[in-house]
Design a protein around this motif. Structure first.
Motif, short mmCIF file in Angstrom:
data_model
loop_
_atom_site.label_atom_id
_atom_site.label_comp_id
_atom_site.label_asym_id
_atom_site.label_seq_id
_atom_site.Cartn_x
_atom_site.Cartn_y
_atom_site.Cartn_z
N ARG A 52 43.27 44.80 37.30
CA ARG A 52 44.57 44.87 37.96
C ARG A 52 44.50 44.29 39.36
NH1 ARG A 52 46.37 51.14 36.95
NH2 ARG A 52 46.92 50.90 34.75
N VAL A 53 45.65 43.83 39.81
CA VAL A 53 45.90 43.55 41.22
C VAL A 53 47.09 44.43 41.54
CG1 VAL A 53 46.70 41.87 42.90
CG2 VAL A 53 44.98 41.20 41.22
N GLY A 54 46.89 45.39 42.43
CA GLY A 54 47.93 46.40 42.64
C GLY A 54 48.10 47.16 41.33
N GLN A 55 49.32 47.25 40.85
CA GLN A 55 49.57 47.93 39.58
C GLN A 55 49.76 46.94 38.42
OE1 GLN A 55 49.45 51.31 38.96
NE2 GLN A 55 48.52 51.20 40.98
N ILE A 56 49.59 45.64 38.70
CA ILE A 56 49.82 44.63 37.67
C ILE A 56 48.52 44.32 36.94
CG2 ILE A 56 50.55 42.25 37.23
CD1 ILE A 56 52.21 42.46 39.82
N VAL A 57 48.54 44.50 35.62
CA VAL A 57 47.40 44.16 34.78
C VAL A 57 47.49 42.66 34.47
CG1 VAL A 57 46.28 44.52 32.55
CG2 VAL A 57 47.29 46.46 33.77
N GLU A 91 39.55 37.87 44.82
CA GLU A 91 40.10 38.73 45.86
C GLU A 91 41.20 39.62 45.28
OE1 GLU A 91 42.33 38.40 50.16
OE2 GLU A 91 41.14 36.71 49.47
N ARG A 92 41.15 40.89 45.59
CA ARG A 92 42.15 41.91 45.29
C ARG A 92 42.07 42.62 43.94
NH1 ARG A 92 47.72 40.17 48.33
NH2 ARG A 92 46.71 39.58 50.27
N PRO A 93 41.43 42.10 42.91
CA PRO A 93 41.46 42.85 41.65
C PRO A 93 40.50 44.03 41.64
CG PRO A 93 40.18 40.88 41.32
CD PRO A 93 40.74 40.83 42.73
N TYR A 94 40.76 44.94 40.74
CA TYR A 94 39.86 46.06 40.51
C TYR A 94 39.92 46.43 39.04
CZ TYR A 94 44.15 48.85 40.84
OH TYR A 94 45.41 49.36 40.66
N PRO A 95 38.79 46.87 38.49
CA PRO A 95 38.75 47.25 37.09
C PRO A 95 39.21 48.69 36.90
CG PRO A 95 36.56 47.38 38.01
CD PRO A 95 37.46 46.88 39.10
N ARG A 138 45.73 34.15 39.14
CA ARG A 138 46.61 33.33 40.00
C ARG A 138 48.07 33.73 39.84
NH1 ARG A 138 43.87 28.89 41.83
NH2 ARG A 138 42.14 28.16 40.57
N MET A 139 48.44 34.20 38.66
CA MET A 139 49.83 34.58 38.41
C MET A 139 50.24 35.84 39.17
SD MET A 139 50.36 33.78 34.35
CE MET A 139 52.05 34.42 34.40
N VAL A 140 49.27 36.64 39.63
CA VAL A 140 49.62 37.93 40.23
C VAL A 140 49.22 38.06 41.69
CG1 VAL A 140 49.59 39.09 37.99
CG2 VAL A 140 47.52 39.07 39.39
N VAL A 141 48.59 37.03 42.25
CA VAL A 141 48.24 37.09 43.68
C VAL A 141 49.09 36.08 44.45
CG1 VAL A 141 45.86 37.86 43.30
CG2 VAL A 141 46.34 35.41 43.47
N PRO A 142 49.22 36.29 45.76
CA PRO A 142 49.95 35.31 46.56
C PRO A 142 49.27 33.94 46.51
CG PRO A 142 49.62 37.35 47.79
CD PRO A 142 48.80 37.45 46.53
N LYS A 143 50.05 32.90 46.64
CA LYS A 143 49.53 31.53 46.57
C LYS A 143 48.44 31.28 47.61
CE LYS A 143 53.45 29.28 44.39
NZ LYS A 143 52.99 29.59 43.08
N LYS A 144 48.57 31.88 48.79
CA LYS A 144 47.55 31.65 49.82
C LYS A 144 46.20 32.23 49.38
CE LYS A 144 48.44 35.71 52.66
NZ LYS A 144 48.70 36.21 53.99
N VAL A 145 46.22 33.29 48.62
CA VAL A 145 44.98 33.89 48.12
C VAL A 145 44.33 32.98 47.08
CG1 VAL A 145 43.99 35.86 46.88
CG2 VAL A 145 45.71 36.24 48.65
N SER A 146 45.14 32.45 46.16
CA SER A 146 44.56 31.55 45.15
C SER A 146 44.11 30.23 45.77
CB SER A 146 45.52 31.32 43.98
OG SER A 146 46.63 30.57 44.35
#
Length: 133
Positions: free
Chosen positions: A43-48, A29-33, A113-121
């Motif tokens: 990335r998730v948002g602007q975080i690689v 959930e949430r990443p995009y290439p 997991r390091m870049v998404v909210p805990k509820k998402v992981s």
């Protein structure tokens, strides 16, 4: 040493390639290439959180700073630290050919997991109790 058609050392494990982890982009959930200067990054948002070298032989991934030295020391044939200029980031490099496909996918999920909210992981864990396999 192997003789004839058989080898006593057991089956040769497959090495990871970029396609082993590319599909996770659609599953998580949430990443995009994105492609930046010919390099695939997720990335998730602007975080690689995962990036590949141009030749797709090295995978850089988010990893806790306090644990990365132990990871690299424990398996230096697989993992290495980034360039000195990038040590400020929570990042490690892996030689894809030294990883098994399942191991590569697990590293990608852990980086995500390091870049998404805990509820998402946690939602991912519920849907994938055996991990990314």
């Amino acid at each position: 040493m192997c003789g004839g058609d058989a080898c006593d050392e057991g089956p040769v494990l497959g090495m990871a390639v970029i396609d082993d982890v590319r599909a996770l982009g659609a599953e998580l959930e949430r990443p995009y290439p994105v492609y930046v200067r010919g390099r695939l990054k997720f990335r998730v948002g602007q975080i690689v959180y995962v990036a590949f070298s141009r030749d797709e032989s090295v995978m850089g991934f988010a990893f806790p700073k306090e644990e990365r030295a132990a990871l690299v020391r424990g398996e230096p044939h697989k993992f290495s630290l980034p360039a000195a200029s990038d040590l400020r980031f929570s990042w490690v490099h892996a030689d894809l050919a030294a990883l098994e496909p399942t191991e590569a996918r697990e590293l990608v999920v852990d980086a995500w997991r390091m870049v998404v909210p805990k509820k998402v992981s946690r939602a991912y864990d519920v849907g994938h109790p055996a991990g990314p396999g």
